[in-house]
Every structure is written in structure tokens, then in C-alpha cells.
Design a protein around this motif. Structure first.
Motif, PDB file in Angstrom:
ATOM      1  N   PRO A  91      34.181  40.107  35.195  1.00 45.59           N
ATOM      2  CA  PRO A  91      34.183  39.880  36.304  1.00 45.59           C
ATOM      3  C   PRO A  91      33.306  40.717  37.324  1.00 45.59           C
ATOM      4  CG  PRO A  91      36.439  40.815  35.946  1.00 45.59           C
ATOM      5  CD  PRO A  91      35.637  40.607  34.593  1.00 45.59           C
ATOM      6  N   PHE A  92      33.174  41.843  36.723  1.00 48.21           N
ATOM      7  CA  PHE A  92      32.302  42.963  37.483  1.00 48.21           C
ATOM      8  C   PHE A  92      31.200  43.474  36.688  1.00 48.21           C
ATOM      9  CE2 PHE A  92      36.517  42.995  39.549  1.00 48.21           C
ATOM     10  CZ  PHE A  92      36.247  43.052  40.865  1.00 48.21           C
TER      11      PHE A  92
ATOM     12  N   LYS B 208      35.743  45.326  34.294  1.00 45.48           N
ATOM     13  CA  LYS B 208      36.908  44.388  34.423  1.00 45.48           C
ATOM     14  C   LYS B 208      37.716  44.898  35.754  1.00 45.48           C
ATOM     15  CE  LYS B 208      40.969  42.814  31.795  1.00 45.48           C
ATOM     16  NZ  LYS B 208      42.009  43.220  32.672  1.00 45.48           N
ATOM     17  N   LYS B 209      37.536  46.300  35.750  1.00 43.88           N
ATOM     18  CA  LYS B 209      38.586  46.931  36.651  1.00 43.88           C
ATOM     19  C   LYS B 209      40.110  46.591  36.386  1.00 43.88           C
ATOM     20  CE  LYS B 209      35.168  47.742  40.125  1.00 43.88           C
ATOM     21  NZ  LYS B 209      34.648  47.696  41.490  1.00 43.88           N
ATOM     22  N   ASN B 210      40.769  46.023  37.388  1.00 43.05           N
ATOM     23  CA  ASN B 210      42.199  45.751  36.993  1.00 43.05           C
ATOM     24  C   ASN B 210      42.484  44.202  37.247  1.00 43.05           C
ATOM     25  OD1 ASN B 210      43.525  48.112  36.484  1.00 43.05           O
ATOM     26  ND2 ASN B 210      43.236  48.487  38.687  1.00 43.05           N
ATOM     27  N   LYS B 211      41.113  43.485  37.215  1.00 48.52           N
ATOM     28  CA  LYS B 211      41.309  42.103  37.488  1.00 48.52           C
ATOM     29  C   LYS B 211      41.851  41.390  36.327  1.00 48.52           C
ATOM     30  CE  LYS B 211      38.866  38.210  39.567  1.00 48.52           C
ATOM     31  NZ  LYS B 211      37.424  37.888  40.300  1.00 48.52           N
ATOM     32  N   GLU B 212      42.614  40.198  36.614  1.00 50.23           N
ATOM     33  CA  GLU B 212      43.163  39.420  35.333  1.00 50.23           C
ATOM     34  C   GLU B 212      42.151  38.395  35.035  1.00 50.23           C
ATOM     35  OE1 GLU B 212      46.445  39.041  33.918  1.00 50.23           O
ATOM     36  OE2 GLU B 212      46.955  40.961  34.815  1.00 50.23           O
ATOM     37  N   THR B 213      41.967  38.322  33.672  1.00 49.22           N
ATOM     38  CA  THR B 213      41.042  37.662  33.164  1.00 49.22           C
ATOM     39  C   THR B 213      41.683  36.841  32.127  1.00 49.22           C
ATOM     40  OG1 THR B 213      40.430  39.328  31.310  1.00 49.22           O
ATOM     41  CG2 THR B 213      39.183  39.126  33.385  1.00 49.22           C
TER      42      THR B 213
END
Length: 279
Positions: free
Chosen positions: A73-74, A204-209
Motif C-alpha cells: 500500500p505504501f 505496509k505500515k499497519n494497513k490490512e492487506t
């Protein structure tokens, strides 16, 4: 389990050493070039214009990304982190996830025909057997199973006493198969793992994937030098490659790129460039 000769029945092998940093057909010797070369050789092997191939390659400060990595995502922040640490990133065309390469990591490509009759597992097993044979005088503890917490985890991670030193990926082009392994030979494996760990943190950081990215623990990885308790260099391991190949085959040939290969390489190189522009 099958041994090498159950899977590899060829008596002649082509040996290519691309581990020195000279240009390849007018292109810089980078990981991007390496994946185009392996595709080219897979086509030649498929069309029977070349015997099976063992190719060696080394690339300084490179993070080889898998296609899922390019969809983080990032990803832009992840790429910026790689560049700030003086590494270049290349998205490969074979399976797997992020891997750190440098001068202490030797890559081996085993390129064989048989895409229609050899299973994915057969090809992985062939590479496992080859590596075990390379180091048979030093250890009988090289095992193949997934090392949780490693980067680019898979069923055919190679480890000694639970610490990973190698990972294998595979790509098929026509009837040709390219089985690629990285061997962490020397240098700071902890630093390599931390670099990939931080790349995922940034990307990714803490984002759900939907895709599950590895949660990396640098302690589960190590170099062959560290795990075997001896000083081992990339050049030492290159000698072991050729020594093992001589024992497993009747004839080793060295031949430059043929005209058809040069044309195929140009096409495949352009495809790799385009892949890395769009990713």
C-alpha cells in the motif's frame, strides 16, 4: 525423495559465470539484466539450441522484489527507503518475495528443459540436491522447509539448524525452466534481514492487506560462513559449484550468446525494463 539423477538426466551442461561486473551484450550487469538472461537461456534450452545451463551471478546492493511486494500500500515510501540506503530495487519475473543481494550473496540459476513433464517440486528438489552435494564435506544438516520469520519464505528454504541461508524461486518459459537460488555466503546476514524488515514496515505500515507479507525476524537467518563456523567466500563457493557440476555430468561447455540468443535477450531485457517502469 528424488536425487539429482532421477530428475536431471542430461550428460552435458553449459557453464556461464556472470558474477563479475562486466557488461552483458552491451547492457549493465544488474539483476534486471540477469532475469532477462535467464529467460533467454530458458528459451534456448526449450528449443534445444543449448544444453542445460548452470549460471552464476552476483549483484551489489540490490533488493529483488516479488510482484506482490510491488503492490504494497505504501510502496513508494518503501522504494524511497531502499534508495536512501544505497540499494537499487528490481521487480523480478519469477516467484517469491523481497530478497537482499550484495557482494556476499551468490546466485545460481539451473536452467533445464522439461516444462511439460517435470513438476515444480522436481525442479526444487534438483536444486536442493545440488546444494547439498556442494557442501557435503562440511555438513549433512542442510534441510529444506519453510523458515517462519525469514524473508521470501517458502517450502524450499534451505537452512542449517533452523537458520535460513538460501531461498529458491522458479520460472518457466515455453518448455524451459529456470530454478534460481540465492546463497547467503558471507557478510552481515542480520543487516540484510533488517533492511528487508524495515522495507516492509515502510511499505505496509499497519494497513490490512489481502496478501500476507512476512513478519521478519533477523535471528532466523544466517550466512553459510556463520552457520558452518568457517571463513567461506563467494569465490570459494563458485569453485564448489564447478567441482560439483563436474561430478554430476560428463561434459561442461562454455559458449557465448548465439545470434538467436542475442535477439531474444534484447526482447526479454525490454520486457524487464517495462515491468520495472510500470511497477
Amino acid at each position: 525423495m528424488k536425487n539429482w539423477k532421477d530428475i536431471i538426466r542430461h550428460q552435458s551442461f553449459r557453464y556461464i559465470d556472470h558474477s563479475v561486473h562486466t557488461e552483458i551484450e552491451g547492457k549493465p550487469n544488474t539483476a534486471l539484466t540477469s532475469f532477462a538472461v535467464d529467460d533467454t537461456l530458458a528459451i534456448s534450452v526449450s528449443e534445444e539450441t543449448s544444453p542445460p545451463v548452470i549460471r552464476l551471478w552476483v549483484h551489489p546492493n540490490t533488493i529483488v522484489l516479488g510482484i506482490p511486494d510491488s503492490r504494497l500500500p505504501f510502496i513508494d515510501e518503501g522504494m524511497q527507503f531502499i534508495e536512501k540506503n544505497n540499494y537499487q530495487a528490481v521487480v523480478r519475473n519469477s516467484g517469491g518475495l523481497a530478497v537482499a543481494l550484495d557482494e556476499g550473496v551468490l546466485n545460481i540459476s539451473l536452467i533445464i528443459p522439461g516444462g511439460k513433464n517435470l513438476s515444480i517440486y522436481d525442479c526444487y528438489e534438483a536444486m536442493v540436491r545440488f546444494v547439498q552435494a556442494m557442501f557435503h564435506d562440511l555438513t549433512d544438516e542442510i534441510k529444506a522447509y519453510e523458515i517462519v520469520g525469514s524473508y521470501c519464505p517458502g517450502d524450499y528454504d534451505l537452512s542449517i539448524k533452523g537458520r535460513k541461508f538460501a531461498g529458491i524461486s522458479q520460472r518457466r518459459v515455453k518448455n524451459g525452466i529456470s530454478v534460481q537460488i540465492y546463497l547467503d555466503v558471507e557478510g552481515n546476514s542480520n543487516q540484510r534481514a533488517e533492511l528487508i524488515q524495515k522495507f516492509y514496515t515502510k511499505g505496509k505500515k499497519n494497513k490490512e492487506t489481502t496478501f500476507t507479507y512476512p513478519d521478519i525476524d533477523p535471528k532466523v537467518m544466517g550466512s553459510l560462513s556463520e552457520l558452518l563456523g568457517i571463513t567461506l567466500t563467494v569465490n570459494d563457493v563458485k569453485k564448489r559449484v564447478i567441482h560439483t557440476l563436474k561430478k554430476l555430468t560428463d561434459k561442461i561447455v562454455e559458449m557465448p550468446f548465439q545470434e538467436e540468443e542475442k535477439m531474444n535477450f534484447e526482447k526479454r531485457y525490454k520486457q524487464m525494463v517495462k515491468r520495472n517502469q510500470t511497477n
